[in-house]
Design an enzyme around this catalytic site. Sequence first.
Site, PDB file in Angstrom:
ATOM      1  CE  LYS A   1      -0.528   0.329   4.959  1.00  0.00           C
ATOM      2  NZ  LYS A   1      -1.029  -0.394   6.115  1.00  0.00           N
TER       3      LYS A   1
ATOM      4  NE  ARG B   1      -4.804   0.248  12.117  1.00  0.00           N
ATOM      5  CZ  ARG B   1      -3.874   0.159  11.159  1.00  0.00           C
ATOM      6  NH1 ARG B   1      -3.321   1.247  10.670  1.00  0.00           N
ATOM      7  NH2 ARG B   1      -3.511  -1.017  10.671  1.00  0.00           N
TER       8      ARG B   1
END
Length: 364
Positions: free
Chosen positions: A38, A133
């Site tokens: 990514k 997260r």
Amino acid sequence: MKERYPKLEINLSALRHNVEEVVGACGEQGVSVTGVIKGVTGLPEVSKVFAEGGVKIIASSRLEQLRDAKEHGIEKPLMMLRVPMMSEIEEVVSLCDYSLNSEIAVLEALNEEAAKQSKKHSVVLMVDLGDLREGFWNKNEFVETALRVENEMDSLYLAGIGTNVGCYGSILPTVEKLEELVELAKIIETKIGRKLDIVSGGATSSFMRIIDKNIPKDINSLRMGEVILLARDLWLFYGYNVDNLRKDVFTLKAEVIEVKSKPSHPQGEIGVDAFGKKPLYVDRGLRNRALIAIGKVDYGDPSELFPKDAGIEIMGASSDHTILDVEDYQGSLKPGDILEFDINYASLVYLTNCKNVRIAFCED
Ligand SMILES: *Cc1c(COP(=O)(O)O)cnc(C)c1O
């Protein structure tokens, strides 16, 4: 044809070297590498080098990038890194071999869709060990969910468990933190009566445990992008020696469009800049400055660019312009000259996402 700028040059030999070094170092300690693409917006040329360099799985947080890898003939298993949206379940199942998960509703939807597609989809359950997260917070719920996947979800395969640190909460992958993950793996393995294939101990920050050679022995997988692509963060933030990794995979090249001597403090009544902000301007008198044809739209934040030449300082930027102080630059600059910059992860993500930036590949 004239060369077009701005240009991001990617040295595939340097990249290949880094993949092989990281895969080799991890391999010596029984850890396989999941290569995370990514950071370069899934450029297939990069995925290909990852695959050839020996990563076991290709992973991204975006399905588009994984689809690109597949369409370019990359045959490694694909992993969806970001817990799937309910709206993308069908494609997660059809495209990806693995997904990371933290919600029972999503697992149920994946199971149903996998049955529909006559597939067995592999899942890695994420546990949150403090970074706050993604991942299960309640450990009982985590273990219970693993058992439900194993025993009740016939079209899912419980491939393993994983955690994420150093992302939101800045938590370090200490030996003790990773041992918590190993403990949970052991509890689940005892209850299901088999070993898990994957115990995934985090991202680039966990490579510190590989360098220190103290990664708990049952951690057998890391998901890494930054240390392979840039190898900046571990040295910059934690002082780790990564001299064996090349820092010259990426070079940004931008073109000079104006060179003039101007005051360093704006003249007139000060309002706000192009982004509605009120920056502080330091008055250093008259300075020689250059404008280059690249701006915030292309790379995000000008403080994430690092001029390669001495005597060049970035003063600021608007959408399409970057203003450089070149007063101390040895040599002359004129329109049409090309200046080079090193970049970091943040600017890399923007630059590879930007239509205005040409990507060029080179070898040593
Ligand atoms: C982005 C990401 C990674 C890779 O992070 P790096 O710091 O680039 O190594 C690993 N795991 C997850 C879940 C991610 O989202």
